[in-house]
Design a protein around this motif. Structure first.
Motif: not given
Length: 441
Positions: A286-287, A290-297
């Motif tokens: 995810n990181s 370039g995705k955010t923690d919100e996008e991961y969840r």
């Protein structure tokens, strides 16, 4: 590949995997051959849409993933199996001397095997060995690649009641014969050193196990059966990986294959299903994208796992041990497993999702539940969910003699398992919480 091709390919795979460390090495080689790039956990990861990657932990667990090209609203589709099986591990001080000039191997049970199936078998030794090489200590794979031990039965003349009642004491009866007198103490580690081409003094430690040397085989008057060591769970590990490779990239998601170690002893190790391994990999993917923690969840909330571990086929001589209605059969296809005390992650929602996937691809499937008065075993799905919570269903190839050192499944079930996993990885399964799901084209 045909039914027979997959069955014989599984036999070849199992024969090349005498320990969980060899299994991870074989899976790594298969992935490399298919164009996957290996990423070390200790390195920085560079991941791109359309890329194919894998990483290992402890040399005995592996996770591979294939990244889609269009990840605006992405999720993970995971299939997880395990690479370990019940075996006997050789203790740090390997030999027991006597009686007389005998030399025996001191072993300890790993997992819950059927002890008597190990008697009178030609056994090899395999695992990993830590070897000093100059200023470094390196891990080396080891396989005796020959018969070096046997656990002999006691003659019936010395125990006339054994056919009526066989009780084995693991400290007394499950001790492997290594030499009748030609070898002396420390010969075991000397054998390993000579096989590896190193000095005995340079071996610092080892994780090595006895293994059944009987080759995997397709057999029967109509070639209906496949028997082998370690079918639980190398059958599912093979089917899951081959399914992912056959499916190819799915542009709207990240397809993930995991093969964990230590399922047979509870999974609560750094490389087991209860560890952070899967979570760490998914977060790093995810990181790196370039995705955010919100996008991961959000991605995890919309993700799905197949927990792949074999199921108990109805026994030909003990049908009464199985639920009358919820039983599965050899060569009937992959089984969906459920139990109300939650050793499995299956529920109505996840079951419906997998059934829809199989039905859309015209892949046969079965059901399995234990008899209501018998407790079943657990597996890795719910254990993995303690770290990465997602909808999941437990499935497996039907087999007989689970946890014997030589197990049996249906030869056609291997190809049917690959078909089911291919359908799963090919589909774009979109989940809306627990409200519903959609199989998108």
């Amino acid at each position: 590949m045909t039914n027979t091709d997959h069955a014989r390919a599984l036999c070849k795979f199992i024969d090349s995997c005498p320990s969980m460390f060899h299994t991870t090495a074989q899976l790594s080689a298969r992935l490399t051959e298919a164009g996957f790039e290996e990423l070390a956990e200790t390195d920085a990861w560079s991941i791109a849409p359309g890329g194919r990657y894998f990483t290992t932990r402890n040399g005995s667990s592996i996770i591979a993933f294939e990244v889609g090209e269009k990840l605006d609203d992405y999720h993970f589709q995971v299939a997880a199996a395990h690479g370990d099986s019940p075996v006997f591990k050789v203790k740090p001080v390997a030999e027991l001397e006597g009686p007389g000039s005998y030399l025996k191997l001191d072993v300890e049970a790993y997992g819950g095997m059927i002890d008597h199936t190990w008697l009178d078998r030609q056994l090899g030794v395999a695992g990993r060995v830590l070897v000093r090489e100059g200023d470094r200590v390196v891990s080396r794979l080891y396989d005796s690649a020959r018969d070096v031990a046997i656990i002999p039965s006691l003659a019936i003349h010395l125990n006339r009641e054994m056919n009526a009642k066989l009780e084995l004491n693991r400290a007394k009866d499950i001790v492997a014969m290594f030499s009748a007198g030609d070898l002396s103490k420390d010969a075991f580690d000397q054998m390993i050193a000579e096989d590896l081409g190193v000095e005995r003094a340079d071996i610092l430690a080892r994780d090595v196990f006895l293994y059944n040397r009987q080759p995997a085989v397709v057999w029967g008057a109509a070639n209906e059966f496949l028997s082998a060591p370690k079918l639980d769970d190398l059958g599912c590990a093979y089917a899951a990986l081959e399914g992912m490779l056959a499916a190819g990239a799915n542009e709207h998601q990240v397809n993930v294959f995991a093969c964990f170690d230590n399922e047979e002893v509870g999974s609560n190790t750094k490389q087991g299903a209860m560890s952070t391994f899967l979570k760490d990999v998914l977060m790093r993917v995810n990181s790196a994208l370039g995705k955010t923690d919100e996008e991961y969840r959000r991605a995890v909330a919309g993700s799905f796992m197949l927990s792949c571990d074999n199921a108990h086929a109805c026994h030909p001589n003990h049908a009464d041990k199985h639920d009358e209605a919820n039983r599965c059969w050899l060569n009937g296809g992959i089984a969906i497993k459920e139990a109300e005390n939650e050793p499995y992650c299956s529920d109505a929602f996840s079951r419906a999702a997998f059934i829809a996937v199989c039905d859309a691809a015209d892949v046969p499937h079965q059901v399995f539940s234990n008899r209501s008065d018998m407790a079943g075993g657990g597996t890795l799905g719910n254990l993995s969910n303690t770290q990465v919570s997602m909808h999941g269903v437990d499935v497996g190839l039907p087999q007989l003699a689970m946890h014997s050192c030589f197990e049996t499944t249906g030869a056609r079930d291997i190809a049917l398992g690959v078909d089911a996993l291919t359908a799963y990885y090919t589909c774009d399964l979109h989940i809306d919480g627990a409200k519903g799901f959609e199989l998108r084209k």
